[in-house]
Design an enzyme around this catalytic site. Sequence first.
Site, PDB file in Angstrom:
ATOM      1  N   LYS A   1     -22.676  -8.479  -7.862  1.00  0.00           N
ATOM      2  CA  LYS A   1     -22.634  -8.208  -6.416  1.00  0.00           C
ATOM      3  C   LYS A   1     -23.454  -6.968  -6.059  1.00  0.00           C
ATOM      4  O   LYS A   1     -24.282  -6.998  -5.153  1.00  0.00           O
ATOM      5  CB  LYS A   1     -21.174  -8.005  -5.946  1.00  0.00           C
TER       6      LYS A   1
ATOM      7  N   ARG B   1     -22.774  -1.625 -18.415  1.00  0.00           N
ATOM      8  CA  ARG B   1     -23.298  -1.188 -17.114  1.00  0.00           C
ATOM      9  C   ARG B   1     -23.482   0.328 -17.046  1.00  0.00           C
ATOM     10  O   ARG B   1     -22.629   1.088 -17.473  1.00  0.00           O
ATOM     11  CB  ARG B   1     -22.317  -1.631 -16.016  1.00  0.00           C
TER      12      ARG B   1
ATOM     13  N   ARG C   1     -19.053   4.296 -15.345  1.00  0.00           N
ATOM     14  CA  ARG C   1     -17.772   4.389 -14.638  1.00  0.00           C
ATOM     15  C   ARG C   1     -16.609   4.464 -15.619  1.00  0.00           C
ATOM     16  O   ARG C   1     -16.587   3.730 -16.604  1.00  0.00           O
ATOM     17  CB  ARG C   1     -17.604   3.168 -13.737  1.00  0.00           C
TER      18      ARG C   1
HETATM   19  P1  ADP Z   1     -16.474  -4.191  -9.334  1.00  0.00           P
HETATM   20  O1  ADP Z   1     -17.606  -4.463  -8.365  1.00  0.00           O
HETATM   21  O2  ADP Z   1     -16.949  -3.876 -10.695  1.00  0.00           O
HETATM   22  O3  ADP Z   1     -15.417  -5.244  -9.308  1.00  0.00           O
HETATM   23  P2  ADP Z   1     -15.697  -2.133  -7.444  1.00  0.00           P
HETATM   24  O4  ADP Z   1     -16.639  -0.998  -7.520  1.00  0.00           O
HETATM   25  O5  ADP Z   1     -15.862  -3.108  -6.328  1.00  0.00           O
HETATM   26  O6  ADP Z   1     -15.732  -2.885  -8.846  1.00  0.00           O
HETATM   27  O7  ADP Z   1     -14.199  -1.613  -7.390  1.00  0.00           O
HETATM   28  C1  ADP Z   1     -13.710  -0.653  -8.309  1.00  0.00           C
HETATM   29  C2  ADP Z   1     -12.227  -0.430  -8.031  1.00  0.00           C
HETATM   30  O8  ADP Z   1     -12.054   0.103  -6.708  1.00  0.00           O
HETATM   31  C3  ADP Z   1     -11.357  -1.691  -8.049  1.00  0.00           C
HETATM   32  O9  ADP Z   1     -10.921  -2.018  -9.356  1.00  0.00           O
HETATM   33  C4  ADP Z   1     -10.204  -1.270  -7.131  1.00  0.00           C
HETATM   34  O10 ADP Z   1      -9.303  -0.411  -7.801  1.00  0.00           O
HETATM   35  C5  ADP Z   1     -10.911  -0.454  -6.064  1.00  0.00           C
HETATM   36  N1  ADP Z   1     -11.367  -1.275  -4.934  1.00  0.00           N
HETATM   37  C6  ADP Z   1     -12.666  -1.476  -4.531  1.00  0.00           C
HETATM   38  N2  ADP Z   1     -12.726  -2.277  -3.457  1.00  0.00           N
HETATM   39  C7  ADP Z   1     -11.432  -2.595  -3.149  1.00  0.00           C
HETATM   40  C8  ADP Z   1     -10.823  -3.432  -2.161  1.00  0.00           C
HETATM   41  N3  ADP Z   1     -11.566  -4.096  -1.243  1.00  0.00           N
HETATM   42  N4  ADP Z   1      -9.471  -3.506  -2.158  1.00  0.00           N
HETATM   43  C9  ADP Z   1      -8.719  -2.861  -3.041  1.00  0.00           C
HETATM   44  N5  ADP Z   1      -9.214  -2.084  -4.021  1.00  0.00           N
HETATM   45  C10 ADP Z   1     -10.566  -1.949  -4.089  1.00  0.00           C
HETATM   46  P1  ADP Z   2     -20.553  -6.200  -9.685  1.00  0.00           P
HETATM   47  O1  ADP Z   2     -21.053  -5.317  -8.553  1.00  0.00           O
HETATM   48  O2  ADP Z   2     -20.307  -7.622  -9.255  1.00  0.00           O
HETATM   49  O3  ADP Z   2     -19.365  -5.614 -10.401  1.00  0.00           O
HETATM   50  P2  ADP Z   2     -23.063  -5.436 -11.008  1.00  0.00           P
HETATM   51  O4  ADP Z   2     -24.109  -5.855 -10.026  1.00  0.00           O
HETATM   52  O5  ADP Z   2     -22.775  -3.989 -11.122  1.00  0.00           O
HETATM   53  O6  ADP Z   2     -21.718  -6.295 -10.771  1.00  0.00           O
HETATM   54  O7  ADP Z   2     -23.505  -6.015 -12.440  1.00  0.00           O
HETATM   55  C1  ADP Z   2     -22.754  -5.691 -13.625  1.00  0.00           C
HETATM   56  C2  ADP Z   2     -23.725  -5.388 -14.770  1.00  0.00           C
HETATM   57  O8  ADP Z   2     -24.413  -6.599 -15.137  1.00  0.00           O
HETATM   58  C3  ADP Z   2     -24.822  -4.379 -14.412  1.00  0.00           C
HETATM   59  O9  ADP Z   2     -25.062  -3.565 -15.553  1.00  0.00           O
HETATM   60  C4  ADP Z   2     -26.039  -5.242 -14.078  1.00  0.00           C
HETATM   61  O10 ADP Z   2     -27.261  -4.587 -14.415  1.00  0.00           O
HETATM   62  C5  ADP Z   2     -25.820  -6.478 -14.939  1.00  0.00           C
HETATM   63  N1  ADP Z   2     -26.244  -7.721 -14.267  1.00  0.00           N
HETATM   64  C6  ADP Z   2     -26.156  -8.026 -12.948  1.00  0.00           C
HETATM   65  N2  ADP Z   2     -26.623  -9.282 -12.704  1.00  0.00           N
HETATM   66  C7  ADP Z   2     -26.999  -9.781 -13.905  1.00  0.00           C
HETATM   67  C8  ADP Z   2     -27.577 -11.039 -14.324  1.00  0.00           C
HETATM   68  N3  ADP Z   2     -27.830 -12.023 -13.454  1.00  0.00           N
HETATM   69  N4  ADP Z   2     -27.829 -11.189 -15.639  1.00  0.00           N
HETATM   70  C9  ADP Z   2     -27.572 -10.193 -16.533  1.00  0.00           C
HETATM   71  N5  ADP Z   2     -27.037  -9.001 -16.207  1.00  0.00           N
HETATM   72  C10 ADP Z   2     -26.757  -8.785 -14.912  1.00  0.00           C
END
Ligand code: ADP
Ligand code: ADP
Length: 214
Positions: A13, A127, A161
């Site tokens: 995302k 990541r 992170r």
């Molecule tokens: P990822 O994209 O890897 O799933 P995020 O950066 O979106 O992680 O979120 C990291 C953490 O922040 C989540 O595990 C949660 O604890 C909190 N968080 C983020 N967005 C939300 C949301 N919309 N509602 C509740 N908790 C959230």
């Molecule tokens: P999210 O926001 O959904 O948690 P990220 O965009 O941060 O996910 O992606 C998680 C990890 O995977 C990052 O280190 C990113 O560089 C890698 N990544 C994202 N998209 C792809 C893909 N299509 N193939 C391989 N690695 C990816």
Amino acid sequence: MDIILLGPPGAGKGTQAQRLEQRHGMRQLSTGDMLRGAVRAGTPVGIKAKAVMDRGELVSDEIVSELIDAELTAMGDDVGAIFDGYPRTAAQASALDEILARHGRSLDHVIELVVDEDALVERITGRFTCANCGAGYHDSFKQPAKPGVCDECGATEFKRRPDDNEETVRTRMVEYRAKTAPILPIYEERGIVSRVDGMQAIDEVTGNIDAVLA
Ligand code: ADP
Ligand code: ADP
Ligand code: ZN
């Protein structure tokens, strides 16, 4: 145009949201980034959220919906929003409808990034991001072109992170399955959901998203 990028942790995302910002002048609204900012700044919200995030559980619906509302207020009406990591519960989905209506906006697309769960742990544990500009990278899948130097800004400091470890990822996946995946039918009923295969290479995923938005 306002869109939601939906998918489990590690689906891509944030990676795709950053590209949409660059290519289409849209604005990424990541509640995760906003919460991490609050933790760094030591605000009351940040202090409350930190322990919850470290466990991989969800922060309260009220807190994240207020963050989104404030960002939309600060943002111009003419800029499209990319909701990344929000909404994550049914309560957040209805809060978003209400907030968008109040701002005279509405959702155009919900893009679900479909990925194998097995791949997610590897994606999350590899990541890292640029400490200066936030550009996203991966140990195996997306190293900077010049090792140790950010492609976007030339900085040489990177960070990881604290919640990007295998144990926390498992909890985050359970939360996704239990609370976030069930909101998809709300948007399916409105006919605005598109599925994109998130297991493809990053550029291919971007191409498929562009095709949905075209
Ligand atoms: P990822 O994209 O890897 O799933 P995020 O950066 O979106 O992680 O979120 C990291 C953490 O922040 C989540 O595990 C949660 O604890 C909190 N968080 C983020 N967005 C939300 C949301 N919309 N509602 C509740 N908790 C959230
Ligand atoms: P999210 O926001 O959904 O948690 P990220 O965009 O941060 O996910 O992606 C998680 C990890 O995977 C990052 O280190 C990113 O560089 C890698 N990544 C994202 N998209 C792809 C893909 N299509 N193939 C391989 N690695 C990816
Ligand atoms: Zn950078």
